[in-house]
Design a protein around this motif. Structure first.
Motif, mmCIF file in Angstrom:
data_model
loop_
_atom_site.group_PDB
_atom_site.id
_atom_site.type_symbol
_atom_site.label_atom_id
_atom_site.label_comp_id
_atom_site.label_asym_id
_atom_site.label_seq_id
_atom_site.Cartn_x
_atom_site.Cartn_y
_atom_site.Cartn_z
ATOM 1 N N TRP A 1 36.416 18.255 23.472
ATOM 2 C CA TRP A 1 37.514 17.544 24.137
ATOM 3 C C TRP A 1 37.239 16.043 24.169
ATOM 4 C CZ3 TRP A 1 36.946 14.964 28.932
ATOM 5 C CH2 TRP A 1 38.131 14.459 29.463
ATOM 6 N N TYR A 2 36.009 15.653 24.523
ATOM 7 C CA TYR A 2 35.692 14.229 24.549
ATOM 8 C C TYR A 2 35.822 13.619 23.159
ATOM 9 C CZ TYR A 2 33.180 9.854 24.655
ATOM 10 O OH TYR A 2 32.864 8.523 24.488
ATOM 11 N N ASP A 3 35.290 14.305 22.159
ATOM 12 C CA ASP A 3 35.297 13.752 20.803
ATOM 13 C C ASP A 3 36.698 13.567 20.244
ATOM 14 O OD1 ASP A 3 32.581 13.510 20.691
ATOM 15 O OD2 ASP A 3 32.233 15.244 19.414
ATOM 16 N N THR A 4 37.659 14.392 20.687
ATOM 17 C CA THR A 4 39.025 14.233 20.168
ATOM 18 C C THR A 4 39.643 12.896 20.595
ATOM 19 O OG1 THR A 4 39.976 15.416 22.072
ATOM 20 C CG2 THR A 4 39.470 16.712 20.101
ATOM 21 N N HIS A 5 39.077 12.266 21.625
ATOM 22 C CA HIS A 5 39.588 10.973 22.076
ATOM 23 C C HIS A 5 39.090 9.811 21.214
ATOM 24 C CE1 HIS A 5 40.162 13.443 25.673
ATOM 25 N NE2 HIS A 5 40.966 12.524 26.159
ATOM 26 N N ILE A 6 38.020 10.023 20.465
ATOM 27 C CA ILE A 6 37.343 8.909 19.799
ATOM 28 C C ILE A 6 38.234 8.161 18.804
ATOM 29 C CG2 ILE A 6 35.478 8.358 18.163
ATOM 30 C CD1 ILE A 6 33.690 10.271 19.737
ATOM 31 N N PRO A 7 38.970 8.833 17.903
ATOM 32 C CA PRO A 7 39.770 8.053 16.953
ATOM 33 C C PRO A 7 40.776 7.103 17.617
ATOM 34 C CG PRO A 7 39.546 10.303 16.186
ATOM 35 C CD PRO A 7 38.996 10.277 17.580
ATOM 36 N N ALA A 8 41.453 7.564 18.664
ATOM 37 C CA ALA A 8 42.477 6.735 19.312
ATOM 38 C C ALA A 8 41.897 5.677 20.234
ATOM 39 C CB ALA A 8 43.441 7.621 20.095
ATOM 40 N N THR A 9 40.659 5.867 20.670
ATOM 41 C CA THR A 9 40.036 4.908 21.597
ATOM 42 C C THR A 9 38.805 4.259 20.974
ATOM 43 O OG1 THR A 9 38.683 6.673 22.600
ATOM 44 C CG2 THR A 9 40.841 6.239 23.584
ATOM 45 N N TRP A 10 38.790 4.168 19.672
ATOM 46 C CA TRP A 10 37.624 3.751 18.893
ATOM 47 C C TRP A 10 36.958 2.497 19.477
ATOM 48 C CZ3 TRP A 10 34.966 6.139 15.184
ATOM 49 C CH2 TRP A 10 34.068 5.393 14.414
ATOM 50 N N PRO A 11 35.681 2.596 19.897
ATOM 51 C CA PRO A 11 35.031 1.459 20.558
ATOM 52 C C PRO A 11 34.042 0.674 19.698
ATOM 53 C CG PRO A 11 33.819 3.447 21.081
ATOM 54 C CD PRO A 11 34.895 3.828 20.072
#
Length: 317
Positions: free
Chosen positions: A220-230
């Protein structure tokens, strides 16, 4: 920090903030250390399940569960992509390793890139294969529709996708064969053929059962990475070796091409005729690891340094 050893593939480290980090080790205990970061929905076991593991002699593979996977704790507001290099350093320090390489595959790719950005002084090499990257129109070309939708909407529908990942975790742990059949819809025709040819089913069943041990919170956390790329890719100074199958639609090859263009020093290889399952061919894993093992120093050189089991040794001694 306290380390407790049980099985070769289940070693527990207690981090300074009391979180638990679990890792496996494969290969030569005195070999050159390479930290292997597994993909999304996987675990530390993946590295040992692929035929041919540890793939290259003289290498010590250290494969930690990323937070929320397997037996590594997930902690709200502490578990972030940017904080991962701190955990890697803590593990390396306990193992007595000064210098090491990192290799991240698929969902583990951003975690290797985070290390390249945050702890370059500890690294001798960086390898990335089929990595997640920023969510942009140019990186979504030929992406499978479900994944494109998920990455786009997960920041706004986070709770919905948390329930969905919990369902996938339940399915993987209770009806694993059905789960694997369902996720094959996310792969290209090339990958589905390789799935049968390479007998990937047994690998995925064992690995993902462990990866989903915590109910899918890591996924679930990893699915956020592309849209919130830091990660500021252009600020990465380390040389990065990159590989990606051209027929990959799970993590679209366009995403890999974008990453390779953004990193100032990147040697990229795009493989024709292969998709996301390219890494399950053990000779390919060996090729990647070979790139990450530093060459031996010239005999008698007083200026060069060589690295033995993660320790820096002056060549004149």
């Amino acid at each position: 920090m306290k380390k407790t050893n049980s099985l070769k593939d289940t070693n527990i480290l207690r981090l300074p903030d009391s979180r638990q980090l679990c890792y496996a080790e494969y290969g030569d205990p005195k070999g050159f250390p390479i930290f292997f970061f597994h993909g999304q929905a996987s675990s530390r076991l993946l590295c040992g399940l692929i035929p041919g593991s540890p793939f290259l002699s003289g290498v010590r593979l250290i494969a930690p569960d990323r937070p929320g996977y397997g037996q590594t704790d997930f902690k709200k507001d502490v578990t972030t992509l940017e904080n991962w290099p701190n955990d890697v350093v803590a593990l390396a320090n306990v193992l007595g390793i000064d210098k090491f390489a990192v290799l991240g595959v698929s969902g583990g790719g951003p975690y290797a890139l985070a290390c390249a950005w945050k702890i370059p002084e500890r690294l001798t090499g960086v390898g990335v294969c089929s990595s997640l990257g920023p969510l942009l129109p140019e990186t979504m070309v030929n992406a499978v529709s479900y994944i494109r939708i998920m990455w786009k909407y997960v920041p706004r529908l986070s709770r919905f996708f948390r329930v969905e990942m919990a369902f996938f975790a339940w399915l993987a742990r209770n009806f694993s064969k059905l789960y694997v059949r369902l996720i094959l819809n996310e792969f290209s025709e090339t990958d589905r053929k390789d799935y049968a040819r390479l007998k990937v089913a047994d690998i995925l069943l064992l690995d993902r059962t462990e990866g989903y041990r915590q109910g899918g919170i890591g996924t679930w956390y990893d699915t956020h990475i592309p849209a919130t790329w830091p990660l500021p890719l252009k600020e990465i100074k380390e040389k990065v070796f990159y590989w990606h199958g051209e027929e990959d639609i799970t993590v679209p090859v366009a995403m890999g091409r974008y990453i390779a263009k953004q990193i100032p020093d990147c040697e990229a290889t795009f493989i024709k005729g292969f998709g996301h399952f390219w890494i399950f061919e053990h000779e390919h894993m060996g090729e990647m690891l070979e790139k990450l093992v530093p060459p031996a120093s010239s005999p008698g050189s007083k200026q060069e340094e060589k690295i033995l089991n993660g320790k820096i040794i002056n060549g004149s001694h």
